[in-house]
Design an enzyme around this catalytic site. Structure first.
Site, PDB file in Angstrom:
ATOM      1  N   CYS A  82       0.803  -1.226   0.000  1.00  0.00           N
ATOM      2  CA  CYS A  82       0.000   0.000   0.000  1.00  0.00           C
ATOM      3  C   CYS A  82       0.831   1.268   0.000  1.00  0.00           C
ATOM      4  O   CYS A  82       0.284   2.357  -0.068  1.00  0.00           O
ATOM      5  CB  CYS A  82      -0.943   0.007   1.206  1.00  0.00           C
ATOM      6  SG  CYS A  82      -0.081   0.037   2.789  1.00  0.00           S
ATOM      7  N   ARG A 164      -7.898   1.850  11.667  1.00  0.00           N
ATOM      8  CA  ARG A 164      -6.988   1.511  10.559  1.00  0.00           C
ATOM      9  C   ARG A 164      -7.866   1.198   9.352  1.00  0.00           C
ATOM     10  O   ARG A 164      -8.160   0.045   9.067  1.00  0.00           O
ATOM     11  CB  ARG A 164      -6.139   0.307  10.971  1.00  0.00           C
ATOM     12  CG  ARG A 164      -5.014  -0.056  10.053  1.00  0.00           C
ATOM     13  CD  ARG A 164      -4.217  -1.197  10.702  1.00  0.00           C
ATOM     14  NE  ARG A 164      -3.349  -1.861   9.761  1.00  0.00           N
ATOM     15  CZ  ARG A 164      -2.090  -1.525   9.528  1.00  0.00           C
ATOM     16  NH1 ARG A 164      -1.550  -0.526  10.178  1.00  0.00           N
ATOM     17  NH2 ARG A 164      -1.368  -2.195   8.650  1.00  0.00           N
ATOM     18  N   ARG A 166      -9.474   0.417   5.928  1.00  0.00           N
ATOM     19  CA  ARG A 166      -9.074  -0.370   4.774  1.00  0.00           C
ATOM     20  C   ARG A 166     -10.251  -0.557   3.836  1.00  0.00           C
ATOM     21  O   ARG A 166     -11.404  -0.492   4.242  1.00  0.00           O
ATOM     22  CB  ARG A 166      -8.587  -1.766   5.215  1.00  0.00           C
ATOM     23  CG  ARG A 166      -7.306  -1.742   6.042  1.00  0.00           C
ATOM     24  CD  ARG A 166      -6.142  -1.317   5.167  1.00  0.00           C
ATOM     25  NE  ARG A 166      -4.861  -1.374   5.815  1.00  0.00           N
ATOM     26  CZ  ARG A 166      -4.256  -0.339   6.389  1.00  0.00           C
ATOM     27  NH1 ARG A 166      -4.855   0.824   6.451  1.00  0.00           N
ATOM     28  NH2 ARG A 166      -3.064  -0.451   6.915  1.00  0.00           N
TER      29      ARG A 166
END
Length: 195
Positions: A82, A164, A166
């Site tokens: 990423c 986090r 995603r």
């Protein structure tokens, strides 16, 4: 043909860009068996082997991707790199060589035609170059023969004290699912039992 519980536990998966095994943890819970893993990071590979008894291969770009190297499997999992898409990175997108590693996933999918692909990346991938990178990825998945749905997730939604964010790509081989039935993926609102 009706699938029995025994058949569901015979699923095989591969774990590309495996890190220390996030996808492995999830698929172990449904009884699936990992038959192949790879990651460029030596320390991640050592940890993965200690945790799961399977030694991951190294850099995917140096693998000879063929039927001898990659065994048959039902599910392909990949948390593809990423850094080229992340807010904290340089946002090089597909121009960054790490952004092009995504094509190795599709090369393996084309070789083995697994039933499912579960891919994961940073949420910011959806915004790079005004969404063109994200659209390119969706287009390439579809060209490889899969219907694709995306869902945004973060551990804090499951009771884990970490934000986090995603995006997860849920891809189903087109001969199994052609998008003709509405598929809605809902985040359960119960905490995950981490014990």
């Amino acid at each position: 043909e009706e699938q029995t519980d025994n058949q569901s536990t015979n699923l095989k998966f591969i774990d590309l860009f495996c890190g220390i095994g996030g996808f492995h943890q999830a698929l172990n819970r449904i009884g699936a068996t990992c038959v192949f893993a790879c990651d460029i990071d030596e320390q991640c590979r050592k940890t993965y082997e200690r945790n799961y008894g399977l030694k991951p291969h190294g850099d995917i770009s140096k693998l000879n991707i063929n039927a001898e190297t990659i065994p048959e499997f039902d599910i392909l999992c990949a948390g593809f790199p990423c850094q080229s898409f992340s807010n904290s990175g340089k946002k090089g997108g597909l121009e960054d060589k790490r952004g092009k590693l995504f094509e190795y996933i599709l090369q393996i999918a084309a070789l083995r035609n697994p039933r499912f692909l579960f891919l994961e990346n940073v949420k910011h991938i959806m915004k790079i170059d005004d969404g063109k990178v994200f659209e390119h990825i969706l287009k390439r998945i579809r060209e490889t023969g899969y219907e694709v749905h995306t869902i945004e997730l973060s551990p804090h939604e499951f009771g884990v004290p970490q934000q986090r964010e995603r995006v997860v790509f849920i891809c189903v081989r087109r001969d199994i699912y052609m998008g003709n039935v509405s598929a809605k993926f809902v985040v359960p609102n119960t905490p995950i039992d981490l014990s």
